[in-house]
Scaffold this active site. Structure first.
Site, short mmCIF file in Angstrom:
data_model
loop_
_atom_site.label_atom_id
_atom_site.label_comp_id
_atom_site.label_asym_id
_atom_site.label_seq_id
_atom_site.Cartn_x
_atom_site.Cartn_y
_atom_site.Cartn_z
CE1 TYR A 86 78.65 86.41 -10.26
CE2 TYR A 86 77.87 84.77 -8.91
CZ TYR A 86 77.82 85.92 -9.35
OH TYR A 86 76.85 86.80 -8.97
CB CYS B 115 40.94 86.01 15.45
SG CYS B 115 39.91 85.39 16.69
CG ASP C 80 67.86 82.00 -7.46
OD1 ASP C 80 67.74 83.37 -7.51
OD2 ASP C 80 66.60 81.54 -7.40
CB CYS D 50 40.18 82.27 19.25
SG CYS D 50 40.29 81.34 17.59
CE LYS E 245 70.86 84.55 -14.01
NZ LYS E 245 70.28 85.14 -12.64
CB CYS F 193 37.66 84.20 14.05
SG CYS F 193 38.75 82.92 14.66
CB CYS G 52 36.06 82.20 17.96
SG CYS G 52 36.98 83.55 17.78
CG LEU H 26 74.47 88.33 -16.25
CD1 LEU H 26 74.36 86.72 -15.35
CD2 LEU H 26 75.56 88.42 -17.05
CG PHE I 176 60.38 90.87 -12.72
CD1 PHE I 176 59.85 91.85 -11.99
CD2 PHE I 176 61.49 90.80 -13.01
CE1 PHE I 176 60.27 92.93 -11.77
CE2 PHE I 176 62.27 92.15 -12.97
CZ PHE I 176 61.71 93.08 -12.14
CG ASP I 177 62.64 87.21 -15.94
OD1 ASP I 177 63.16 88.45 -15.62
OD2 ASP I 177 63.11 86.10 -15.92
CG ASP J 14 62.48 84.58 -10.48
OD1 ASP J 14 61.93 85.43 -9.68
OD2 ASP J 14 63.54 84.31 -10.29
CD GLU K 29 81.10 81.11 -14.48
OE1 GLU K 29 80.45 81.91 -13.61
OE2 GLU K 29 82.25 81.65 -14.95
CE LYS L 164 80.13 84.79 -15.89
NZ LYS L 164 80.64 84.39 -14.43
CE LYS M 98 66.22 84.17 -14.26
NZ LYS M 98 65.51 85.27 -13.87
S1 IVH Z 1 78.42 86.95 -13.92
C1 IVH Z 1 78.60 91.87 -15.26
N1 IVH Z 1 78.02 84.79 -13.20
O1 IVH Z 1 72.80 86.87 -11.69
C2 IVH Z 1 77.71 90.58 -14.75
N2 IVH Z 1 76.60 86.33 -12.38
O2 IVH Z 1 70.75 88.12 -13.32
C3 IVH Z 1 78.62 89.66 -14.02
N3 IVH Z 1 74.66 85.24 -10.95
O3 IVH Z 1 73.97 90.00 -11.57
C4 IVH Z 1 77.86 88.49 -13.36
N4 IVH Z 1 75.35 83.22 -11.03
O4 IVH Z 1 74.02 88.47 -9.43
C5 IVH Z 1 77.55 85.96 -13.17
N5 IVH Z 1 77.59 82.48 -12.57
C6 IVH Z 1 77.36 83.72 -12.38
C7 IVH Z 1 76.23 83.90 -11.74
C8 IVH Z 1 75.79 85.45 -11.92
C9 IVH Z 1 74.43 84.18 -10.81
C10 IVH Z 1 73.69 86.72 -10.76
C11 IVH Z 1 74.43 87.85 -10.62
C12 IVH Z 1 74.05 88.54 -11.81
C13 IVH Z 1 72.72 88.06 -11.74
C14 IVH Z 1 72.31 88.46 -13.18
#
Ligand code: IVH
Length: 665
Positions: A210, A409, A103, A415, A101, A391, A394, A69, A22-23, A19, A99, A273, A297
């Site tokens: 959430y 194989c 996964d 084998c 996050k 292999c 074998c 997000l 990727f990010d 991740d 909150e 949030k 993250k």
């Molecule tokens: S709020 C408008 N709250 O993380 C977006 N998302 O990387 C509202 N996720 O798309 C999302 N925990 O799938 C929210 N406590 C949390 C979350 C959460 C995991 C996921 C969700 C989101 C993604 C973004």
């Protein structure tokens, strides 16, 4: 590259980069686009949420777009977020709701009249896959709400696979030589997209909600909306907190960076949030994410250690897996010495060399895998590994099918690694469950030439066992007793024990139930095999091939002579022959489970099949039957029957004759 990795992540459920990488790539593209806006393309990955849309599900539009997000790995960017919000809200007082996050994979639930009406995946953010029937099988998602709930509203959250369910699933997959899921997130999204809802029920998925889209329900704050949702019986996390400033946000982050390791499910950060919904509305959205929320993250725990050697393991189906042997290194509380490199493609993608310093991560913090190479530390003598062409056990040249990532194989019957692997599978707990027969015993029996196949085990006697190192009278007797009692292991498990490629427990059960004995199974054509629920051309081809090999047939006949069960026990009660000669395809939901419906068809002499073909006698349609199946019936002129009509046909209902009734269509 970002597009391809996005597809591997969202659609294939098998990412090949971390991740973090990727990010970082996404961030690089964002920076380039800022610098060169004239080159920004409309479908740039920076402007779209990754799509999880898959074939096989109906897509439906989201009422409100399902966005992603903005995320960061740096606290200073969280500070920037707070400063930006304060500025934009210009003196209006507000708080933050912090909150976890979670996964997993995002889900959008719609309740109407207090009942679960629809569940959609994120899809491409605009429309998602309709996975309602699968979601109904997730234990903590209520079908009905309690209290005074709004008549029609949406709530969003995450579908997760807790660690224990993930480990159990992967252990099972590895036992069956299916590729394990890289982490609980991939396992959750893969399971949510299973075609058989009954199978979803066994995957141990779990949900946490959430987000109630602001226009969906009238509340003052996000916190209140979640509290209300909880009072309606919906699963809402207890781990959220109201924070008043950046100091409290940092405390929350520091606390969960440590404590999350003790949670039973995976989290990859926290979400901050703005709590007041009026403030959220004032801040609004960018094309891809809300301006009122941001994700911090956590970096996956990683270790860097030298790669000493790559060894190649041959499994019971002949699949060759490269395994990295590492300098022992501490990672999340355990010492890691070996990590998987998955397959030749993954090795090439990593551009790995023996002697390199490599990054090891625990996929979803469980299975160690190599996620990268520190090329800056590469020594000139670092050796490029050569994936073997023969292999390692074998010496037979390896082969690979067009769409397979793994090399095999092909010397199935000669084998040693494959033979030992198959014997080990045969005696395994979920197969014949022979006690006292682990890897070391199989190795001993094979090395002495006492057992080279499963059937040989039943020729063993105490005298031979006592010749083996470490065997005593008692252990030998227990082993022989266990072999003797395995003669009553039911056919479906014997079929699983044979180790036919792609035939796991569920498929073995379905095949055993459908064909009832090994001779009918061996006599079935590929097309007939495909009439069994969930058996596609790959499984059917594999079963057909296995049962047409003289060596396998000889082994089966030896096992039969030893008294193993090759016919289903008389559990399938016969009620009538009202459906004799009829092939019935079922689709949708019924007043009884689909499994029970199949049993009922069988009990009345019919055969339940999974796909509509010219041989189908009729389609038994419950609620929400598959549109594809209906279309095919229409095309082929095959009758469609409701559950009510079907039940009336069975003797004991109102006495009508099935033949008579069918001719009405
Ligand atoms: S709020 C408008 N709250 O993380 C977006 N998302 O990387 C509202 N996720 O798309 C999302 N925990 O799938 C929210 N406590 C949390 C979350 C959460 C995991 C996921 C969700 C989101 C993604 C973004």
């Amino acid at each position: 590259m970002l597009r391809e990795n996005s597809r591997l992540y969202y659609v294939e459920n098998s990412p090949v980069i971390s991740d973090f990488e990727f990010d970082a790539l996404m961030r690089e593209l964002e920076d380039l686009e800022k610098e060169w806006p004239e080159f920004v393309v409309a479908d740039s990955p920076t402007r779209k949420v990754g799509s999880d849309i898959s074939k096989g599900f109906v897509q439906r539009p989201h009422r409100y777009p399902m966005l992603s997000l903005g995320n960061t790995y740096s606290i200073s960017e969280i500070e920037d977020f707070a400063v930006r919000a304060e500025k934009a809200l210009d003196g209006v007082a507000f708080t933050y709701c912090c909150e976890l996050k979670f996964d997993g994979t995002a889900i959008c639930l719609n309740y109407r009249g207090g009942r679960l009406y629809q569940a959609l995946t994120r899809g491409d953010g605009v429309q998602g896959d309709d996975v309602t029937e699968n979601v109904r099988r997730i234990a903590n998602i209520p079908e009905r709400l309690k209290g005074s709930f709004p008549d029609d509203f949406e709530i969003r959250g995450e579908i997760l696979m807790p660690y224990d369910a993930f480990e159990a699933l992967n252990a099972e997959r590895e036992e069956q030589e299916e590729a394990p899921f890289a982490n609980p997130r991939n396992a959750a999204s893969g399971s949510l997209k299973l075609v058989d809802p009954a199978e979803v029920a066994h995957r141990g998925l779990w949900c946490t909600l959430y987000h109630v889209p602001a226009d969906s329900v009238a509340f003052d704050s996000h916190w209140d909306a979640l509290d209300a949702a909880r009072s309606w019986g919906l699963p809402i996390s207890d781990e959220r907190r109201i924070c008043r400033d950046i100091g409290e946000i940092k405390e929350y982050i520091d606390y969960w960076d440590v404590q999350r390791k003790f949670l039973p499910f995976a989290t990859d950060g926290i979400v901050i949030k703005i709590n007041e919904l009026a403030c959220q509305r004032a801040l609004g959205y960018t094309a891809k994410s809300p301006r009122w929320a941001v994700a911090f993250k956590f970096k996956a725990e990683q270790a860097c250690t030298p790669l000493r050697e790559i060894s190649y393991q041959v499994g019971r189906t002949g699949a060759v897996t490269p395994v990295a042997n590492l300098d022992p290194v501490q990672l999340s509380g355990t010492v890691v010495r070996r990590a998987t490199l998955n397959n030749a493609d993954q090795m090439a993608l990593l551009d790995i060399r023996v002697g390199d310093w490599v990054y090891v991560e625990k996929g979803g913090e469980i299975i160690p895998k190599i996620t990268g190479v520190d090329k800056s530390r590469r020594l000139p003598d670092a050796r490029r590994p050569v994936f073997p062409s023969v292999c390692p056990d074998c010496g037979t040249p390896l082969s690979r099918e067009a769409d397979e990532a793994r090399w095999f194989c092909p010397n199935q019957d000669g084998c040693p690694m494959q033979i030992k692997g198959r014997m080990l599978h045969f005696v395994g707990r979920k197969a014949m469950n022979i006690l006292g027969c682990g890897e070391a015993v199989v190795e001993q029996l094979f090395a002495k030439g006492f057992a080279k196949s499963a059937a040989d085990l039943y020729d063993l006697d105490k005298y031979r066992l006592l010749c083996l190192d470490g065997w005593k009278e008692k252990s030998a007797q227990n082993f022989l007793d266990s072999l003797a009692s395995s003669r009553s292991v039911p056919f479906e498990r014997v079929l699983f024990a044979l180790g036919i490629r792609y035939v796991g427990e569920t498929t073995a059960k379905a095949l055993a139930r459908h064909f009832e004995d090994i001779d009918s199974l061996a006599g079935a054509s590929v097309e007939q095999l495909m009439e069994v629920g969930d058996v596609g051309d790959v499984i059917a081809g594999s079963v057909y091939e296995y049962l047409h090999s003289p060596a396998h047939l000889q082994e089966i006949s030896r096992l039969k002579e030893k008294g193993l069960q090759f016919r289903i026990a008389g559990s399938g009660q016969s009620l009538s022959d009202a459906l004799a000669g009829r092939t019935v395809v079922i689709s949708g939901n019924f007043s009884i489970s689909r499994e029970k419906m199949k049993d009922l068809i069988a009990a009345h002499g019919g055969k339940a099949a999974s796909s509509v073909s010219p041989r189908t006698s009729f389609l038994l349609a419950g609620t929400k039957p598959g549109p594809e199946k209906l279309r095919k019936c229409e095309q082929l002129g095959i009758p469609v029957m409701s559950e009510e009509a079907f039940m009336k046909l069975l003797p004991g209902a109102d006495g009508k004759e099935i033949v008579e009734e069918l001719s009405l269509f």
